[in-house]
Scaffold this motif. Structure first.
Motif, short mmCIF file in Angstrom:
data_model
loop_
_atom_site.label_atom_id
_atom_site.label_comp_id
_atom_site.label_asym_id
_atom_site.label_seq_id
_atom_site.Cartn_x
_atom_site.Cartn_y
_atom_site.Cartn_z
N UNK A 145 -16.82 3.17 6.21
CA UNK A 145 -15.67 2.86 7.07
C UNK A 145 -14.47 2.64 6.16
N UNK A 146 -13.34 3.25 6.52
CA UNK A 146 -12.15 3.17 5.66
C UNK A 146 -11.01 2.47 6.40
N UNK A 147 -10.25 1.69 5.62
CA UNK A 147 -9.12 0.94 6.16
C UNK A 147 -7.97 1.16 5.18
N UNK A 148 -6.88 1.75 5.67
CA UNK A 148 -5.82 2.18 4.76
C UNK A 148 -4.49 1.51 5.12
N UNK A 149 -3.89 0.84 4.13
CA UNK A 149 -2.56 0.26 4.27
C UNK A 149 -1.68 0.79 3.14
N UNK A 150 -0.51 1.31 3.51
CA UNK A 150 0.43 1.78 2.49
C UNK A 150 1.82 1.28 2.86
N UNK B 171 -8.33 0.44 1.22
CA UNK B 171 -7.23 1.08 0.50
C UNK B 171 -5.96 0.28 0.75
N UNK B 172 -5.33 -0.20 -0.32
CA UNK B 172 -4.03 -0.87 -0.23
C UNK B 172 -3.15 -0.26 -1.31
N UNK B 173 -2.29 0.67 -0.88
CA UNK B 173 -1.55 1.51 -1.81
C UNK B 173 -0.04 1.34 -1.62
N UNK B 174 0.68 1.34 -2.72
CA UNK B 174 0.22 1.54 -4.10
C UNK B 174 -0.43 0.31 -4.73
N UNK B 175 -0.23 -0.87 -4.10
CA UNK B 175 -0.80 -2.09 -4.70
C UNK B 175 -0.97 -3.12 -3.59
N UNK B 176 -1.69 -4.18 -3.89
CA UNK B 176 -1.89 -5.26 -2.92
C UNK B 176 -0.95 -6.42 -3.22
N UNK B 177 -0.80 -7.30 -2.25
CA UNK B 177 0.13 -8.43 -2.40
C UNK B 177 -0.25 -9.30 -3.59
N UNK C 124 -6.59 0.38 -5.24
CA UNK C 124 -5.15 0.53 -5.40
C UNK C 124 -4.92 1.49 -6.57
N UNK C 125 -3.67 1.75 -6.91
CA UNK C 125 -3.39 2.75 -7.94
C UNK C 125 -3.85 2.32 -9.33
#
Length: 802
Positions: free
Chosen positions: A688-693, A747-753, A774-775
């Motif tokens: 399962x994928x979860x993507x935030x950009x 996925x938290x791109x390009x970076x997370x908080x 992340x990247x």
């Protein structure tokens, strides 16, 4: 002559192919097996859904004995409880697919009766060189004594659905716009049908024959047409001179006249014998094997007559004809005698050193003859190319307005397919497999051939779900190389060449060949992931014969192409993922990393594209790659998860059916893009994928996923929050995952908080596993590949610097 066995369910009557007779005999009681002794072969498996040795009770007409009923009189058998997947109202019952439960099945043995001609039994008259037109016509008439009571609607002993009036009636009844209805309204004398393979060109020709008189020629199969080509090739002068070329072209005209005259004589003769003879009866007769033998006999007799005699017969016969001459598979004329006729323009008819200075093809020459003879005509073929229209204009000195290019063929919508299934599939089977038919209807939308070809698969199987899954795999992957001539996957493989080899010989220029490949890829991506807009193209690009696009010509003769068929799109993404993954990644990179401006992607759109990139990597089977698998726990590797067969875009789905189905079926073979409120952005197998950009033009602080979005990502990783607004679906999700071990890709791109970055690490999670991406993560380099990650980082730096 061997008897033939016929089967009827009270509505349709068809002949059983020779190879199926064993099953018929095996199903008949031994006491009456002598009735079909003339066809006796070894018993085999059941036919028409009947198990082997199904008892049949015998019902003989009064006064008919068993010993002779198989050879002289009708003999009937009935069988009860014969079950089949297809309803007897389905046109496909004519293919021997069986009958409805408790519907009587009739087996009848009789002598064959198909368009007998005396040409097969009587000596052919020898026409004398000095014969008159009247005498020649009388002798030719003696060849045309036909039995016109029966109809031949079969091809090599197998029923042909092109003849089915029920398909036409059923499709029209549910609101499908039939191409022939528009074709019948066209006033221009010359019509050319242009369309992708399987869109219904030949079917439209057959439907035209239901309504109007026509002389139909299959340029690749009709014996008289093949004979004509052989005669012309034999008479073609190797050394061209004014005299030899003039003689050859006059002989060519005589051959074309004789070809059409043969059919005119037969039709004229029949109408004298039977004034009530119908256009479609005539059309069916032209497709009869025996009739085609007769046409060839007439052609040879006519072409041997003095030109003045054959010419007079031609003129007398033509006066009574009000219809069209139809040439199917006419692309054949482009490859025979292609440089052996002089141009139609007086200034380009020169001959130098025994060669023509400006030669033209037989296609161009014959098109000019048909126009000159005053016939209305229809030309079509699988590989008739748009640029060939120029040959027709120049051939007969036509203006563009004199020729109509027809390209609007049937596009079956999901609703159309579902309604036809309701009509043609046994009610019990349709109700039982309703969800499968809904899925199938969405996937098989497009050209009619896809749907009809799938129905053929049900001939040998009652497993609708399994049949559909196999059909989809075979059409959209490289699972079966024997289907290279019919599977869209192999269309992509054969038509798309990244070394810029010619897609076809008509496109000479390397730049144009590149455009063909580029256009196909752009169409695929636009309809899969983009705005689904059509693409205009030059007629010099041979997109039609790629069999991958639907084309249409507007009133201004501008051509546009679309690629909306899910089967073609799925095959395309699978092929590109297998053979050219870098092409797909480069295409997406151009979108994601375009210079930030008012016209560039919004943050939301950029996130959407990233979801598609992740979907692409799943189709490529990233977990099977050694550089990625090392990040997975041992229990995931032990699952031996195969690559998917394709993907399903369910983002507009409201009822969550496919999402639940995927959770419940461990071997569900597709990557799923679920609805927005489902929870995960992508699902496949245990993943399962979860993507935030995020990114903006002028804020460095938002070049990472905010804390609030991180919390949302964490919340959606819990199955108890999937489809949370819909209680019923949420409960089904929770129940379906009770015993599942899931891998969550965050996925938290390009970076997370920054405030939660210390916790952003891959880890075990109860019975599952979480991968954080992340990247800066090593997993990103393996998953997206180094080139893509570097492009992403460069994009981030440009945004920050700006």
């Amino acid at each position: 002559m061997k008897p033939r066995v016929w089967v009827s369910n009270g509505k349709n009557t068809i002949a059983i192919p020779q190879e199926s007779l064993p099953a018929v005999i095996a199903s008949i009681e031994p006491a009456v097996a002598d009735i079909v002794a003339a066809c006796a072969v070894q018993p085999s498996q059941g036919l028409l859904g009947l198990p082997t040795n199904t008892p049949l009770s015998l019902h003989l007409p009064a006064g008919v004995s068993r010993s002779n009923c198989g050879l002289s009189e009708d003999c009937f058998f009935t069988v009860d409880e014969a079950d089949s997947m297809l309803d007897p109202g389905c046109p496909l019952t004519a293919l021997g697919l069986g009958v409805k439960s408790k519907c009587a099945l009739v087996i009848k043995v009789e002598k064959p009766a198909v368009f007998e001609t005396v040409a097969e039994t009587a000596a052919k008259p020898q026409l004398l060189p000095n014969i008159t037109a009247e005498e020649a016509y009388k002798q030719l008439f003696s060849l045309v004594l036909l039995d016109t009571e029966s109809e031949n609607r079969r091809v090599d002993g197998i029923p042909d659905l092109l003849y089915s009036s029920q398909i036409y009636d059923d499709e029209k009844a549910i609101g499908i716009n039939m191409p022939v209805d528009e074709l019948l309204k066209i006033k221009q004398d010359t019509i050319v049908l242009i369309g992708v393979s399987g869109c219904g060109k030949t079917r439209t020709c057959y439907d035209y024959g239901r309504h109007r008189w026509c002389y139909y020629f299959d340029c690749t199969k009709d014996i008289d047409f093949i004979t004509m080509i052989n005669l012309l090739e034999g008479r073609n002068p190797r050394a061209k001179t004014e005299e030899s070329q003039h003689e050859f072209e006059e002989y060519s005209k005589a051959c074309i006249r004789s070809l059409i005259t043969g059919r005119m004589i037969v039709l004229r003769t029949i109408l004298v014998q039977n004034p009530n003879f119908k256009p479609f009866e005539w059309f069916c007769m032209q497709r009869s094997r025996r009739s085609r033998i007769l046409f060839n006999t007439l052609f040879l007799q006519l072409v041997s007559l003095p030109p003045a005699v054959s010419g007079k017969i031609f003129i007398d016969s033509k006066e009574k004809f009000d219809g069209r001459v139809m040439f199917d598979e006419s692309q054949r004329l482009l490859t025979v005698l292609e440089l052996d006729y002089r141009s139609s323009k007086p200034e380009q008819r020169g001959i130098r050193r025994n060669k023509l200075e400006d030669p033209r093809s037989f296609f161009s020459f014959m098109a000019a003859c048909i126009v000159y003879f005053g016939f209305k005509s229809i030309w079509c073929g699988t590989h008739m190319r748009i640029r060939n229209m120029e040959l027709m204009y120049s051939a007969a000195g036509m203006k563009a307005a004199d020729l109509y290019v027809f390209s609007r063929f049937t596009y079956l919508k999901p609703s159309h397919i579902l309604e036809l299934c309701q009509k043609w599939i046994h009610h019990f089977q349709f109700t039982k497999n309703c969800a499968v038919f809904e899925e199938m209807s969405n996937f098989l939308q497009g050209r009619p051939r896809f749907f009809i070809s799938f129905l053929h698969k049900l001939v040998t199987s009652n497993d609708i779900s399994g049949s559909f899954r196999n059909y989809r795999v075979h059409m959209t992957t490289n699972a079966d190389s024997t289907l290279a001539a019919s599977a869209p996957y192999y269309f992509w493989k054969d038509r798309l060449d990244w070394t810029i080899e010619p897609v076809n010989t008509l496109v000479k220029n390397a730049f144009q060949r590149r455009l063909v490949s580029d256009t196909l890829v752009k169409l695929c991506l636009a309809f899969l992931f983009g705005d689904r807009k059509c693409i205009a193209f030059s007629h010099d690009l041979d997109l039609v014969s790629t069999c991958l696009v639907m084309v249409e010509c507007d009133e201004e003769r501008k051509w546009t192409s679309t690629m909306a068929e899910p089967m073609v799109l799925c095959a395309g993404i699978n092929y590109l993922s297998d053979e050219a993954p870098e092409v797909m990644m480069d295409h997406f990179a151009q979108k994601v990393f375009a210079p930030v401006s008012a016209l560039s992607l919004s943050p939301q759109e950029r996130g959407h594209v990233m979801e598609l990139i992740i979907a692409l990597r799943f189709i490529q089977g990233w977990w099977l790659e050694s550089e990625c698998s090392k990040f997975l726990p041992a229990w995931v590797k032990a699952e031996a998860i195969p690559k998917p067969d394709g993907f399903l875009d369910c983002r507009s789905e409201q009822n969550g059916k496919m999402f639940i189905k995927q959770l419940q079926e461990p071997l569900f073979p597709y990557v799923l893009l679920p609805a927005v409120n489902a929870g995960p952005d992508l699902r496949y197998s245990i993943f399962s994928c979860y993507c935030k950009t995020t990114s903006t033009r002028n804020s460095m602080s938002t070049m990472y996923v905010s804390t609030s979005d991180v919390q949302k990502n964490l919340a959606t990783m819990k199955p108890s929050n999937w489809y949370k607004p819909q209680t019923g679906l949420q409960e089904q999700c929770s129940k379906a995952v009770e015993n599942l071990r899931l891998v969550h890709l965050r996925f938290e791109l390009p970076d997370t908080a920054p405030s939660v970055k210390a916790e952003f690490k891959s880890h075990e999670d109860k019975d599952g596993y979480v991968i954080c991406v992340n990247l800066e993560s090593e997993f990103a380099l393996a998953f997206f590949k180094r080139k893509f990650v570097e492009q992403y980082k460069a994009f981030v730096k440009r945004v920050i610097d700006k």
